[in-house]
Design a protein around this motif. Structure first.
Motif, mmCIF file in Angstrom:
data_model
loop_
_atom_site.group_PDB
_atom_site.id
_atom_site.type_symbol
_atom_site.label_atom_id
_atom_site.label_comp_id
_atom_site.label_asym_id
_atom_site.label_seq_id
_atom_site.Cartn_x
_atom_site.Cartn_y
_atom_site.Cartn_z
ATOM 1 N N LEU A 1 -45.365 -8.707 -20.905
ATOM 2 C CA LEU A 1 -45.571 -7.263 -21.027
ATOM 3 C C LEU A 1 -46.613 -6.996 -22.115
ATOM 4 O O LEU A 1 -46.494 -7.481 -23.240
ATOM 5 N N THR A 2 -47.655 -6.196 -21.758
ATOM 6 C CA THR A 2 -48.685 -5.904 -22.766
ATOM 7 C C THR A 2 -48.836 -4.408 -23.036
ATOM 8 O O THR A 2 -49.154 -4.013 -24.149
ATOM 9 N N LEU A 3 -48.636 -3.593 -22.002
ATOM 10 C CA LEU A 3 -48.788 -2.140 -22.157
ATOM 11 C C LEU A 3 -47.629 -1.464 -21.449
ATOM 12 O O LEU A 3 -47.142 -1.964 -20.429
ATOM 13 N N ASP B 1 -46.271 2.618 -20.249
ATOM 14 C CA ASP B 1 -46.379 4.072 -20.225
ATOM 15 C C ASP B 1 -44.954 4.592 -20.062
ATOM 16 O O ASP B 1 -44.381 4.515 -18.969
ATOM 17 N N PRO B 2 -44.357 5.100 -21.138
ATOM 18 C CA PRO B 2 -42.925 5.432 -21.112
ATOM 19 C C PRO B 2 -42.590 6.510 -20.086
ATOM 20 O O PRO B 2 -41.442 6.626 -19.663
ATOM 21 N N SER B 3 -43.610 7.303 -19.637
ATOM 22 C CA SER B 3 -43.286 8.400 -18.738
ATOM 23 C C SER B 3 -42.903 7.903 -17.349
ATOM 24 O O SER B 3 -42.255 8.610 -16.596
ATOM 25 N N GLY B 4 -43.342 6.718 -16.959
ATOM 26 C CA GLY B 4 -43.043 6.193 -15.616
ATOM 27 C C GLY B 4 -41.601 5.749 -15.453
ATOM 28 O O GLY B 4 -40.880 6.374 -14.702
ATOM 29 N N PRO B 5 -41.109 4.791 -16.142
ATOM 30 C CA PRO B 5 -42.007 3.991 -16.965
ATOM 31 C C PRO B 5 -42.770 2.977 -16.126
ATOM 32 O O PRO B 5 -42.227 2.397 -15.220
ATOM 33 N N GLU B 6 -44.081 2.829 -16.474
ATOM 34 C CA GLU B 6 -44.920 1.826 -15.820
ATOM 35 C C GLU B 6 -45.388 0.843 -16.873
ATOM 36 O O GLU B 6 -45.718 1.260 -17.993
ATOM 37 N N THR C 1 -37.892 -0.572 -12.965
ATOM 38 C CA THR C 1 -36.624 0.080 -12.579
ATOM 39 C C THR C 1 -35.478 -0.905 -12.763
ATOM 40 O O THR C 1 -34.733 -1.191 -11.834
ATOM 41 N N LEU C 2 -35.380 -1.415 -13.965
ATOM 42 C CA LEU C 2 -34.322 -2.382 -14.260
ATOM 43 C C LEU C 2 -33.144 -1.659 -14.907
ATOM 44 O O LEU C 2 -33.328 -0.598 -15.525
ATOM 45 N N PRO C 3 -31.939 -2.227 -14.828
ATOM 46 C CA PRO C 3 -30.796 -1.640 -15.561
ATOM 47 C C PRO C 3 -31.089 -1.552 -17.059
ATOM 48 O O PRO C 3 -30.629 -0.635 -17.737
ATOM 49 N N GLN C 4 -31.932 -2.506 -17.541
ATOM 50 C CA GLN C 4 -32.199 -2.525 -18.991
ATOM 51 C C GLN C 4 -33.384 -1.644 -19.374
ATOM 52 O O GLN C 4 -33.889 -1.776 -20.494
ATOM 53 N N THR C 5 -33.827 -0.747 -18.470
ATOM 54 C CA THR C 5 -35.018 0.032 -18.785
ATOM 55 C C THR C 5 -34.876 0.829 -20.100
ATOM 56 O O THR C 5 -35.797 0.800 -20.931
ATOM 57 N N PRO C 6 -33.739 1.504 -20.343
ATOM 58 C CA PRO C 6 -33.614 2.231 -21.619
ATOM 59 C C PRO C 6 -33.745 1.303 -22.820
ATOM 60 O O PRO C 6 -34.421 1.640 -23.799
ATOM 61 N N ALA C 7 -33.156 0.125 -22.705
ATOM 62 C CA ALA C 7 -33.244 -0.837 -23.812
ATOM 63 C C ALA C 7 -34.676 -1.299 -23.993
ATOM 64 O O ALA C 7 -35.164 -1.483 -25.119
ATOM 65 N N LEU C 8 -35.391 -1.469 -22.880
ATOM 66 C CA LEU C 8 -36.787 -1.903 -22.948
ATOM 67 C C LEU C 8 -37.635 -0.837 -23.652
ATOM 68 O O LEU C 8 -38.467 -1.151 -24.514
ATOM 69 N N LEU C 9 -37.403 0.460 -23.284
ATOM 70 C CA LEU C 9 -38.160 1.534 -23.901
ATOM 71 C C LEU C 9 -37.890 1.591 -25.401
ATOM 72 O O LEU C 9 -38.803 1.824 -26.202
ATOM 73 N N ALA C 10 -36.643 1.336 -25.764
ATOM 74 C CA ALA C 10 -36.283 1.327 -27.184
ATOM 75 C C ALA C 10 -37.006 0.197 -27.896
ATOM 76 O O ALA C 10 -37.559 0.369 -28.991
ATOM 77 N N TRP C 11 -37.042 -0.969 -27.242
ATOM 78 C CA TRP C 11 -37.740 -2.115 -27.849
ATOM 79 C C TRP C 11 -39.231 -1.779 -28.020
ATOM 80 O O TRP C 11 -39.829 -2.035 -29.055
ATOM 81 N N ALA C 12 -39.814 -1.168 -26.950
ATOM 82 C CA ALA C 12 -41.232 -0.856 -26.960
ATOM 83 C C ALA C 12 -41.577 0.096 -28.103
ATOM 84 O O ALA C 12 -42.576 -0.087 -28.804
ATOM 85 N N ARG C 13 -40.725 1.138 -28.292
ATOM 86 C CA ARG C 13 -40.987 2.115 -29.375
ATOM 87 C C ARG C 13 -41.085 1.414 -30.719
ATOM 88 O O ARG C 13 -41.880 1.800 -31.574
ATOM 89 N N ALA C 14 -40.324 0.350 -30.868
ATOM 90 C CA ALA C 14 -40.281 -0.346 -32.160
ATOM 91 C C ALA C 14 -41.393 -1.367 -32.309
ATOM 92 O O ALA C 14 -41.588 -1.929 -33.382
ATOM 93 N N PHE D 1 -53.174 4.322 -26.400
ATOM 94 C CA PHE D 1 -54.313 4.806 -25.606
ATOM 95 C C PHE D 1 -53.764 5.930 -24.736
ATOM 96 O O PHE D 1 -53.226 5.668 -23.663
ATOM 97 N N GLY D 2 -53.875 7.177 -25.204
ATOM 98 C CA GLY D 2 -53.279 8.283 -24.472
ATOM 99 C C GLY D 2 -51.780 8.045 -24.350
ATOM 100 O O GLY D 2 -51.117 7.718 -25.340
ATOM 101 N N PRO D 3 -51.281 8.125 -23.107
ATOM 102 C CA PRO D 3 -49.832 7.906 -22.935
ATOM 103 C C PRO D 3 -49.444 6.434 -23.008
ATOM 104 O O PRO D 3 -48.260 6.116 -23.072
ATOM 105 N N LEU D 4 -50.466 5.555 -22.977
ATOM 106 C CA LEU D 4 -50.167 4.118 -22.955
ATOM 107 C C LEU D 4 -49.846 3.610 -24.358
ATOM 108 O O LEU D 4 -50.493 3.975 -25.327
ATOM 109 N N ARG D 5 -48.849 2.734 -24.399
ATOM 110 C CA ARG D 5 -48.510 2.073 -25.660
ATOM 111 C C ARG D 5 -48.797 0.577 -25.516
ATOM 112 O O ARG D 5 -48.268 -0.058 -24.592
#
Lengths: 259, 317
Positions: free
Chosen positions: A152-154, A156-161, A181-194, A200-204
């Motif tokens: 995973l390199t980038l 976009d939390p809005s997709g999430p993509e 669309t994994l069961p762990q998507t919320p956990a992944l987003l939390a990891w990504a935020r940290a 780059f715009g919406p991209l992290r």
């Protein structure tokens, strides 16, 4: 190398011709050829004039003869191929071996001497960064479904993509962008935020440490991609937390398995 | 004392003043010695022609009613103040180098020549001489021919692949020389058809006793399944080509060594009736000549190359 030269002799090979080539040469050369025909060029060994100079010196051809030859054969890559006498050895290198020789003038010359002129010309185009042939029409043959690991390199939390990449030549080359669309998507987003390293715009951009397992229906060449390919029907299967990013097989391994 | 040259260049072509004859003249002259039957060497309009017995039938076939005489390879003949003899050049059937001698001084005009042997024509004979007039059609170090058997193998593979798909193979070649060399080299592999112009020359050579396989002249009927058709490039531009049905076109020539010349042909085979760079150099060396004149093709560069090797050399055209 000879077989590859035959494949590209008439310009852009048709998918059928490429499939026949792959079947004949096996996975390693098949993958190498796919990369070259997808627009990925090997690092340039020398400009055409320098390469021609090496061959002129190696064959003791005086400058006035080179000048005369250029009038008949203005293409320096082709001229450098025609100046060497025909090969005397019966063995010929694979495409992958030939590319591996493009490291120095002596290595190049030693290899070039073992090839017939048409194959030499193609080698010279590869060596001088002037190889332009690409696959004709997208491959329409039967697809081979498969799976692979990617980093995973980038995101976009809005997709999430998320964008996934593969190691290639000490860097990461983007492979595909997929909805997660994994069961762990919320956990992944939390990891990504940290672990955001850039925005780059919406991209992290995130630290390239997390590995995912992807599935796909097939691989097609795409010259506009850095990887040289598109995944067809790609999807994220699992967050492979136990796998280290450094253990993810490189792009070449994927190409070797699926082309 | 400098002696007058045995051969000089005139607007009509090479001329031997002491023998009062021209070699392969293009302008009208009274007496012509002809190296071989290609149209850029044997032209109409000469008073008399002298060539080898083997070259004469094709020259008559092409030029019609001419005053011509044949001579055996190696036979010495006095013409004016010189002695002349013809020796195999290995270019096409009957082709010759012309040796001219005057009081121990020997000049050789090579005509077109090929040092490597083939299945058809009399093999090239190296001659010692003081002055060598050599052709240099392929006088650049980019021309290195493969052995004939290898090229014939490539052509055979192409032919067989086409035949397997039910497609005829049309091979473009000169009607005299290359066409017959191809059929001789590919004999026994399948049916060989010819354009009528090719068949005409082939029949002449067959009657002379050259070993050529049976061929089938094609009128306006399609060739049999899996056939090889030998035709001239002109024939492919005529209505004759319409009857060919599905076919692939290949070309066999030394020029096919160059990618630019291969454009437009689906298959290209590097097969020449001329000497390549090593062949030209070996031929010059074998003559032992101190003086070389170059004709046709890369005359300037080849002469300069020979000068760099310590010979006296000059481009004639």
């Amino acid at each position: 190398m000879i077989r590859f030269a035959r494949l590209v002799a008439q310009g852009a090979p048709q998918p059928q011709a490429f499939a026949a080539y792959q079947a004949e040469v096996g996975p390693e050369d098949g993958a190498t050829a796919l990369r070259l025909l997808s627009g990925q060029r090997p690092k340039r060994l020398a400009p055409p004039a320098t390469l021609l100079d090496w061959v002129a010196k190696a064959t003791n051809t005086p400058a006035f003869l080179i000048e005369a030859c250029l009038k008949t054969c203005p293409d320096k890559a082709e001229l450098a191929a025609l100046l060497l006498p025909p090969p005397t050895t019966a063995t010929a290198p694979t495409l992958t071996e030939a590319l591996a020789s493009l490291t120095s003038a002596p290595a190049y010359l030693a290899l070039s001497r073992t090839l017939p002129p048409k194959a030499r010309t193609i080698l010279n185009r590869l060596a001088t960064g002037t190889f332009r042939t690409k696959l004709a029409l997208p491959q329409t043959g039967p697809q081979t479904p498969g799976r692979c690991l990617a980093i995973l390199t980038l995101i976009d939390p809005s997709g999430p993509e998320a964008t996934f990449a593969l190691p290639h030549d000490n860097t990461l080359v983007p492979l595909t962008r997929l909805r997660v669309t994994l069961p762990q998507t919320p956990a992944l987003l939390a990891w990504a935020r940290a672990h955001v390293t850039d925005r780059f715009g919406p991209l992290r951009q995130v630290a390239p440490t997390q590995v995912f397992e992807l599935a796909f229906d097939g691989i097609t060449p795409n010259a506009r991609r850095k990887s040289g390919i598109d995944l067809v029907g790609g999807r994220v299967i699992a967050w492979a937390k136990v796998v280290q990013a450094c253990d993810v097989p490189p792009l070449s391994a994927l190409l070797a398995q699926h082309t | 004392m400098t002696r007058a040259p045995l051969v000089i260049q005139t607007p009509q072509g090479l001329f031997c003043p002491d023998g009062d004859f021209h070699i392969d003249p293009m302008g009208r002259v009274p007496r012509a010695l002809i190296t071989h039957g290609h149209s850029d060497h044997a032209a109409r309009g000469m008073g008399t022609y002298l060539c080898t017995h083997q070259a004469l039938p094709v020259i008559r076939h092409r030029l019609g009613k001419i005053a011509a005489e044949g001579i055996a390879y190696g036979e010495a003949r006095q013409i004016g103040g010189v002695t002349v003899s013809f020796h195999p050049a290995g270019h096409v059937p009957g082709s010759a180098q012309i040796r001219i001698e005057r009081g121990g001084e020997v000049w050789v005009a090579s005509g077109d020549y090929k040092t490597a042997p083939d299945a058809l024509c009399e093999p090239f004979e190296a001659l010692r001489c003081h002055t060598f007039l050599t052709e240099t059609t392929f006088g650049l170090p980019i021309f290195h021919w493969q052995r004939e058997a290898e090229v014939m193998g490539q052509i055979a593979a192409w032919w067989q692949a086409n035949a397997a798909r039910g497609v005829a193979s049309v091979l473009l070649a000169y009607s005299f020389g290359k066409a017959q060399r191809l059929m001789a080299g590919l004999a026994g592999l399948g049916p060989i058809c010819t354009h009528p112009v090719v068949e005409g020359v082939t029949e002449v050579l067959r009657r002379q006793g050259y070993r050529l396989p049976p061929t089938m002249p094609l009128g306006n009927t399609p060739p049999p399944q899996g056939a090889l058709v030998i035709a001239t490039p002109n024939a492919m531009a005529s209505d004759w080509a319409l009857a060919l049905g599905p076919h692939q076109v290949g070309a066999a020539s030394g020029w096919m060594a160059l990618a630019a010349r291969r454009k437009g042909t689906s298959a290209a085979f590097v097969l020449s009736d001329h000497a390549d760079w090593p062949g030209l150099n070996a031929a010059v060396t074998a003559t032992g000549a101190e003086q070389v004149y170059t004709l046709h093709g890369s005359t300037g560069p080849f002469a300069q190359w020979l000068r760099a090797q310590g010979l006296s050399a000059q481009a004639l055209s």
